[in-house]
Design an enzyme around this catalytic site. Structure first.
Site, mmCIF file in Angstrom:
data_model
loop_
_atom_site.group_PDB
_atom_site.id
_atom_site.type_symbol
_atom_site.label_atom_id
_atom_site.label_comp_id
_atom_site.label_asym_id
_atom_site.label_seq_id
_atom_site.Cartn_x
_atom_site.Cartn_y
_atom_site.Cartn_z
ATOM 1 N N LYS A 106 -7.448 -10.993 4.085
ATOM 2 C CA LYS A 106 -6.283 -10.164 4.375
ATOM 3 C C LYS A 106 -6.063 -10.157 5.884
ATOM 4 C CE LYS A 106 -4.345 -5.540 3.376
ATOM 5 N NZ LYS A 106 -4.561 -4.218 2.760
ATOM 6 N N SER B 277 -1.168 -2.551 -0.765
ATOM 7 C CA SER B 277 -0.736 -3.377 0.336
ATOM 8 C C SER B 277 -1.356 -4.770 0.395
ATOM 9 C CB SER B 277 -1.057 -2.642 1.644
ATOM 10 O OG SER B 277 -2.468 -2.564 1.830
ATOM 11 N N SER C 196 -4.735 0.098 -2.473
ATOM 12 C CA SER C 196 -4.239 -1.198 -1.982
ATOM 13 C C SER C 196 -5.015 -2.423 -2.443
ATOM 14 C CB SER C 196 -4.180 -1.188 -0.450
ATOM 15 O OG SER C 196 -3.055 -0.463 -0.011
#
EC number: 6.3.5.7
Lengths: 481, 475
Positions: free
Chosen positions: A74, A149, A173
């Site tokens: 990420k 997210s 997330s």
């Protein structure tokens, strides 16, 4: 779709080299990423250099279990020499000069970085539509959001662009995009994975974790990521664990709690049906089901949306255009430089949360909002403690519905916040939880089952998930792209 | 109308730790800009603070030294505001729960003792510096100082004059340097005072509106600033204007204070507990460990000096104005000098010379042993007091011992009665008037003649012996 376990075995047997594996994945990314937008940055040269180093380690006999396995990170974890944007224009020009502990640990394990996964800006969002680099598409349906997210990480794994991926979970997330994309995602107990070098959204809630196809692969990645870190004062001083150790324990006698508030009004029928079927399957495997209550579930939303923005408003103050990142081109004096820089550098959702957070911390409002939210937070944590007196894990949906359409909720932030109802409590309490795929909704989009563990109960949670995946094949389903 | 002045101080002391309060970067002063900065100090994304326990040790030392309560649990909070030298956009400080609460310091103004109570002392990080030279139309930022540990020491508003305020600041200064938690270098900003000043009609209970003079880094400036500010406030009120709460700066060039920001411009700092740092928990063992490292404090030492060495309270207080001076005194006595003589010499000629040369006792070219030898030569009548002063001067310049100088310059006191008698006779012959006065009952008349005998002997006569002889001859 190959699991990490299979790739690890193939690498160990010499059936494939790390370079070949990296090339395969890079080719798939080149072919499919334009459709999915799961990656912000891909750098084949860097990836192949890491892969060559992994092959050299194997030739030298120093390879570990996962040496040469590719991973997507990420874009929130600082990685030396990689652009680390956090999905924001603010950091579009920021190349990290140091490694997050998660990156250091991944490198030490010989993992090969495939690229940097797309995400909601500064991890704020539940749909991955808030990225400066554009929305990520759900591999199961390109009209659907992948969740957020960590939407890029989830979409990349679901689409086979990476065998596993790192993510972060502040209010769901990891679990929610895992659920929307039909893969497995784990958020450990707060403090298990170091936050050093992980760009902060809400420090008391942020926790790194893993995505993969299976619970077993998640356990393998968590083995790499987790561990006490003296660079993070909130890191738990806790002996290193092998998260795979209990995977094969039978489920006989395991008590799973179903909180009635998670199955009440608001839960879509198709999601409820898939969850109930999964519970039936677990009963068949020997688990016993008990009714539990988390009476303040609804309060998690207002509590979270006060505490998280409050911390964010302060955490994001460092993005001021002075030392790195975006700075407005034309400005008149210091205040104007700050205003223009931040007006240009941040997207709407980030601004909304900074404003909310600034408000709730302001003189005269602090007691009414921030302190009140902290009290609710304790009450919610106590609810979980009480529920765990009667069960080993808690089961429920991850989200009230399957993935919604792109654009469907982007103009209605409150509707989007309400969809976080089943995931926020876990972060407020600091508990571990994971999501596994357990079927599809009426629109053909995946449904995830949330398994919530007690503090440091990762191994038990993974055990339940793994046993379910041994008996079913939802995790093996792949979207056609 | 008679006005009463009310003053409270907030003092920022830089703690003498090797590394910063939340990072491993060095705290040394004077390095090239931005070379002493870890990821935390420049607030890179993802950077996290880690508490430096050495800074906590020093806060505990301070708390113990002033008899304060050391809080078992204290909390770090974020003070949020934007400024280029504040890289995170917030300062990590302590707000609701400071590490040290209460305690007191005794001050002495013109012989009158007064106890000043402290509100609290809390740990926080320093900001960086803006650099305005060398950048045409722009400002540079140096973050070497960012993250330097500070102990902010807050007094109650119990001072009633600039004299008390300065005495308090000096007492605090000598304490923090005494226990070694601060290097005391005021030029480099190691000890900075914010002074809250208000005035009220004598007898009024409520405080007047205060103005805060920021960042005074010398006691002289503090005196000037308070004097100016008090006059200004009284004048404002007497002319019918109201004092507005404000933060002000003192300009040493003009000797005036001027507005920095008014209350309307005051920040809302939005304090909240820093989620990156768990509460600071200080167990009893930690306090005990620190207590064991604490040096003997000035007050205890003053009492001991009086009882052990039999010196007056004034001497004991002066000698304990710094740890170095106290140690020097004890070393001189240990080397065989009489305590009162040692005290006189240190407070007198030694201090005067050090002050003239802007040196501290640590830099004294005359060691404690060397001074002790000089004093012993006075004690055993080898030289007289006046000669000893000259010998000290020579020791100071040459580094030679007292004995070497006495021997080389032939300064040994004349104790041969015969030799002195001749000089005494000559002096008496030349001063018949003095003899007359003495005989008519004016005892002191002969004292003036001692000087002449000394002069006649080239300073080598023993003044006591000379007086004895004068008396004997006259009566």
């Amino acid at each position: 779709m190959k699991t990490v376990k299979q790739l690890s075995a193939a690498l160990a047997a010499g059936q494939v080299s790390a370079v070949e594996l990296a090339q395969d994945y890079l080719a798939r990314i080149a072919a499919l990423n334009p459709k999915l937008n799961a990656f912000i940055t891909v750098d084949a040269e860097k990836t192949l250099a890491e892969a060559r180093a992994a092959d050299a380690a194997r030739a030298a006999g120093t390879a570990g279990l996962l040496t040469g396995v590719p991973v997507a990170h990420k874009d929130i974890f600082c990685a030396e020499g990689w652009k680390t944007s956090c999905g924001s224009k603010m950091l579009d020009n920021f190349v990290a000069p140091y490694d997050a502990t998660v990156i250091t640990n991944a490198k030490a394990a010989g993992l090969v970085t495939l690229g940097r996964a797309n995400m909601d800006e500064f991890a704020m969002g539940s749909s991955n539509e808030n990225s400066f680099y554009g929305a990520v598409k759900n591999p199961w349906d390109l009209n659907a959001v992948p969740g957020g997210s960590s939407g890029g990480s989830a979409a990349a794994v679901a689409a086979g662009l990476a065998p596993f991926a790192t993510g972060t979970d502040t209010g769901g997330s990891i679990r929610q995009p895992a659920s929307f994309c039909g893969i497995t995602g784990i958020k450990p107990t707060y403090g298990v994975v170091s936050r050093y070098g992980m760009i902060a959204y809400a420090s008391s809630l942020d926790q790194g974790g893993a995505f993969a196809h299976t619970a077993e692969d998640c356990a393998l990645l968590l083995n790499v990521m987790a561990g006490f870190d003296d660079k993070d004062s909130t890191s738990l001083e806790h002996a290193k664990e092998d998260y795979t150790r209990d995977l094969n324990q039978p489920l006989a006698g395991v008590k799973v709690g179903l909180p009635r508030e998670y199955f009440a009004e608001g839960l879509a029928g198709d999601v409820a049906a898939a969850i109930e079927a999964a519970v039936t399957e677990l009963k068949k495997l020997g688990a016993t089901v008990v009714d539990v209550s988390l009476p303040n579930t609804k309060l998690a939303i207002p509590s979270y949306y006060v505490i998280a923005p409050a911390e964010a408003s302060s955490n994001l103050s460092r993005f001021d255009g002075v030392r790195y990142g975006h700075r407005a081109a034309d400005y008149d004096g210091l205040a104007d430089m700050y205003e223009k820089t931040r007006a240009e550098g941040f997207g709407w959702e980030v601004k909304r949360r900074i404003l909310t957070g600034t408000y709730v911390l302001s003189h005269g409002y602090y007691d009414a909002y921030y302190l009140q939210a902290q009290k609710i937070r304790r009450i919610i944590a106590n609810d979980f403690v009480a529920a765990f007196k009667d069960c080993d894990v808690i089961l429920g949906p991850v989200a009230p519905t399957t993935a919604w359409n792109l654009g469907e909720k982007s103009d209605d932030p409150v509707a989007m916040y309400l969809a976080d109802i089943y995931t926020l409590g876990v972060n407020l309490a600091g508990l571990p939880a994971l999501s596994i795929p357990v079927g599809f909704g009426s629109n053909g989009r995946p449904v995830g089952l949330q398994i919530i563990g007690n503090y440091l109960g990762e191994a038990k949670m993974l055990n339940v998930a793994h046993q379910f995946q041994q008996a079913t094949d939802w995790h093996a389903k792949a979207p056609i792209l | 109308m008679k006005w009463e002045v009310v003053i409270g101080l907030e003092v920022h002391t830089q703690l003498t730790t090797q590394s910063k309060i939340f990072s491993s970067a060095s705290t040394a002063f004077g390095a090239a800009p931005n070379t002493q900065t870890a990821v935390v100090d420049i607030a890179l994304p993802g950077a996290l603070p880690v508490m430096n326990k050495a800074a906590v040790d020093k806060a505990i030392q301070f708390g113990l030294a002033i008899g304060a309560k050391i809080n078992q649990k204290s909390v770090f909070a974020r003070k949020n505001y934007f400024y280029p030298d504040l890289p995170k956009g917030y300062q990590i400080s302590q707000f609701e729960l400071p590490v040290v609460e209460g305690g007191a310091i005794t001050i002495n103004v013109d012989g009158v003792e007064k106890v000043i109570n402290l509100t609290r002392a809390h740990l926080e990080e320093d900001a960086g510096k803006s650099v305005h030279e060398d950048f045409h139309g722009m400002s540079g930022i140096d973050l070497n100082r960012a993250g330097t540990p500070l102990l902010e020491i807050v007094s109650e508003p119990e001072m009633r004059s600039w004299q008390e305020a300065v005495a308090y600041a000096k007492a605090l200064y000598s304490l923090v340097t005494w226990i070694g938690i601060c290097d005391g270098n005021m030029q480099e900003g190691s000890f900075r005072c914010d002074v809250n000043v208000s005035v009220r009609p004598e007898g009024q209970k409520e405080f007047g509106t205060r103005r805060e003079i920021k960042n005074l880094n010398s006691f002289k400036f503090m005196e000037q600033a308070i004097k100016y500010e008090v006059n200004w406030q009284i004048n404002e009120i007497e002319e019918g204007r109201k004092i507005q709460q404000a933060t002000i700066l003192f300009d040493p060039d003009t000797g005036e204070t001027r507005m920095m920001r008014s209350k309307e411009d005051a920040h809302d700092y939005r304090y909240f507990p820093d989620p990156d740092l768990p509460p600071l928990v200080i167990a009893d063992e930690w306090i005990e460990r620190v207590k064991a490292t604490l040096p003997e404090l000035p007050v205890a030492m003053q009492a001991r000096f009086q009882s052990q060495y039999g010196i007056p309270a004034y001497d004991a207080t002066t000698l304990t104005s710094s740890k170095e001076m106290a140690a020097f005194f004890e070393a001189v006595v240990a080397a065989g000098a009489d305590a009162k003589l040692a005290s006189n010499w240190i407070m007198g000629d030694v201090s005067a010379t050090l002050n003239r040369e802007e040196k501290t006792i640590a830099d004294s070219p005359v060691s404690a042993d060397a001074l002790a030898l000089l004093i012993k030569r006075v004690m055993d009548n080898t030289i007289n007091n006046k000669t000893a002063k000259d010998v000290l001067k020579k020791m100071w310049e040459s580094g030679d011992s007292a004995d070497t100088i006495i021997e080389r310059d032939g300064l040994k006191q004349e104790t041969d009665t015969g030799a002195i008698e001749a000089i005494v006779d000559a002096v008496l012959a030349a001063n018949p008037k003095a003899i007359e006065e003495y005989r008519s009952g004016k005892e002191k008349a002969l004292n003036a003649l001692v000087g002449q005998v000394m002069k006649g002997s080239g300073g080598k006569a023993n003044p006591g012996m000379a007086l004895e002889l004068l008396k004997k001859k006259v009566s």
